[in-house]
Write a protein that holds these residues in place. Sequence first.
Motif, PDB file in Angstrom:
ATOM      1  N   PRO A   1       0.794  -1.228   0.000  1.00 29.99           N
ATOM      2  CA  PRO A   1       0.000   0.000   0.000  1.00 29.99           C
ATOM      3  C   PRO A   1       0.829   1.281   0.000  1.00 29.99           C
ATOM      4  O   PRO A   1       1.942   1.337   0.537  1.00 29.99           O
ATOM      5  CB  PRO A   1      -0.822  -0.107   1.297  1.00 29.99           C
ATOM      6  CG  PRO A   1      -0.807  -1.548   1.644  1.00 29.99           C
ATOM      7  CD  PRO A   1       0.511  -2.064   1.174  1.00 29.99           C
TER       8      PRO A   1
ATOM      9  N   GLU B   1      -2.771   4.679   2.348  1.00 30.98           N
ATOM     10  CA  GLU B   1      -3.652   3.524   2.494  1.00 30.98           C
ATOM     11  C   GLU B   1      -3.269   2.680   3.715  1.00 30.98           C
ATOM     12  O   GLU B   1      -3.465   1.475   3.716  1.00 30.98           O
ATOM     13  CB  GLU B   1      -3.570   2.639   1.244  1.00 30.98           C
ATOM     14  CG  GLU B   1      -3.961   3.348  -0.037  1.00 30.98           C
ATOM     15  CD  GLU B   1      -3.683   2.489  -1.259  1.00 30.98           C
ATOM     16  OE1 GLU B   1      -4.627   2.205  -2.008  1.00 30.98           O
ATOM     17  OE2 GLU B   1      -2.506   2.119  -1.457  1.00 30.98           O
TER      18      GLU B   1
ATOM     19  N   THR C   1      -8.465   3.351   5.452  1.00 25.89           N
ATOM     20  CA  THR C   1      -8.052   3.249   4.048  1.00 25.89           C
ATOM     21  C   THR C   1      -7.261   2.000   3.702  1.00 25.89           C
ATOM     22  O   THR C   1      -7.108   1.690   2.520  1.00 25.89           O
ATOM     23  CB  THR C   1      -7.197   4.473   3.651  1.00 25.89           C
ATOM     24  OG1 THR C   1      -6.032   4.512   4.488  1.00 25.89           O
ATOM     25  CG2 THR C   1      -7.985   5.765   3.822  1.00 25.89           C
ATOM     26  N   ARG C   2      -6.750   1.270   4.708  1.00 26.76           N
ATOM     27  CA  ARG C   2      -5.907   0.133   4.343  1.00 26.76           C
ATOM     28  C   ARG C   2      -6.762  -0.996   3.743  1.00 26.76           C
ATOM     29  O   ARG C   2      -7.822  -1.335   4.264  1.00 26.76           O
ATOM     30  CB  ARG C   2      -5.081  -0.367   5.524  1.00 26.76           C
ATOM     31  CG  ARG C   2      -5.810  -1.124   6.606  1.00 26.76           C
ATOM     32  CD  ARG C   2      -4.813  -1.546   7.691  1.00 26.76           C
ATOM     33  NE  ARG C   2      -5.450  -2.265   8.770  1.00 26.76           N
ATOM     34  CZ  ARG C   2      -5.563  -3.591   8.810  1.00 26.76           C
ATOM     35  NH1 ARG C   2      -5.100  -4.315   7.812  1.00 26.76           N
ATOM     36  NH2 ARG C   2      -6.142  -4.178   9.842  1.00 26.76           N
TER      37      ARG C   2
ATOM     38  N   ASN D   1     -11.624  -1.636   1.666  1.00 29.94           N
ATOM     39  CA  ASN D   1     -11.325  -0.962   2.923  1.00 29.94           C
ATOM     40  C   ASN D   1     -12.612  -0.449   3.566  1.00 29.94           C
ATOM     41  O   ASN D   1     -13.706  -0.650   3.050  1.00 29.94           O
ATOM     42  CB  ASN D   1     -10.308   0.172   2.717  1.00 29.94           C
ATOM     43  CG  ASN D   1     -10.826   1.278   1.798  1.00 29.94           C
ATOM     44  OD1 ASN D   1     -12.036   1.462   1.622  1.00 29.94           O
ATOM     45  ND2 ASN D   1      -9.909   2.020   1.211  1.00 29.94           N
TER      46      ASN D   1
ATOM     47  N   THR E   1     -10.198  -2.818  -4.438  1.00 33.25           N
ATOM     48  CA  THR E   1      -8.967  -2.903  -5.224  1.00 33.25           C
ATOM     49  C   THR E   1      -8.810  -4.296  -5.784  1.00 33.25           C
ATOM     50  O   THR E   1      -8.906  -5.284  -5.054  1.00 33.25           O
ATOM     51  CB  THR E   1      -7.740  -2.560  -4.364  1.00 33.25           C
ATOM     52  OG1 THR E   1      -7.875  -1.237  -3.847  1.00 33.25           O
ATOM     53  CG2 THR E   1      -6.459  -2.642  -5.186  1.00 33.25           C
TER      54      THR E   1
ATOM     55  N   LYS F   1      -8.224   0.484  -8.487  1.00 34.39           N
ATOM     56  CA  LYS F   1      -8.930   0.836  -7.253  1.00 34.39           C
ATOM     57  C   LYS F   1     -10.203   1.591  -7.600  1.00 34.39           C
ATOM     58  O   LYS F   1     -10.163   2.652  -8.224  1.00 34.39           O
ATOM     59  CB  LYS F   1      -8.033   1.693  -6.368  1.00 34.39           C
ATOM     60  CG  LYS F   1      -8.634   2.018  -5.005  1.00 34.39           C
ATOM     61  CD  LYS F   1      -7.616   2.779  -4.163  1.00 34.39           C
ATOM     62  CE  LYS F   1      -8.150   3.080  -2.781  1.00 34.39           C
ATOM     63  NZ  LYS F   1      -7.143   3.798  -1.959  1.00 34.39           N
TER      64      LYS F   1
END
Length: 268
Positions: free
Chosen positions: A38, A42, A47-48, A67, A73, A124
């Motif tokens: 990431p 992210e 967001t990860r 996420n 993604t 993404k």
Amino acid sequence: MFDWERKRDEDLQRSEAVRHFKNEEDMTAEKAPDGYLPHWSERDEQTRPREMFSMGNSYGNVSVAANRNQEMTLFVGENRRHNSGTLDNDHKWLNGERRHSVNDPFGKAYSNVFDPVNSAFAFKAGKLQPAGKVLERIKKYVEEKGQNTVENILPFFTLEREKKKLQALAAAARRAKEEGRDASELEREKELLSLAIGQKEQMQSQFLRKMRLALIKAKVLTDTGDSERLTAAVLPAGLDSSGPPPGDEEEILVEGLLNTVRGKEPGL
């Protein structure tokens, strides 16, 4: 003439990644996607990306992640190519700190800066876009920019080109017959290409089904409501009235997800 039989066999070997997924799924979705490193933006809890599904073989890997912001993604990495040795890390991994980004109306396409056409690739998309729409956007990118890793691991991305080739072969065989020439080689090539197209259409259908399962999982694990509301939300999502009835994969996935949610906080 192109050896479609050899090409079809190579595609089938590579595309085993789209036919199988790991039997032991992490229902809490805490695992990072394989091969996707990431970007710094992210790496917080919102967001990860967490892996929803991972599919792969010795040729490469496909990971689908989401996420807490419900961004999805899809990552594709390549480990080796037919009759070649192991590839370098830019083919296998996508480095978030050094990635090349291309904006898209539905999200962003990423590749490594060095040789982006042959590097690992990710797309993404925001707000858990439908699986078919995500694949259409990736296909558009591949057609416009070129992306060999995607086409090697997911060979159904070449379907439209091969259908046009099939039409051209049919026309050439028809002309040869009208002119009294031997059309047997053209007919043989047409038959093999038609078979390859049918197999790739099946691969595409299987892959879309797995993408839809990933979406179901992501929707459940990003919803903070109670389990009764989750049950009502997820079951219709897995039952598309215009498609086939749910199979064992859907039933096992939904049962596992609901048990996870009932027993603990959502993993996303």
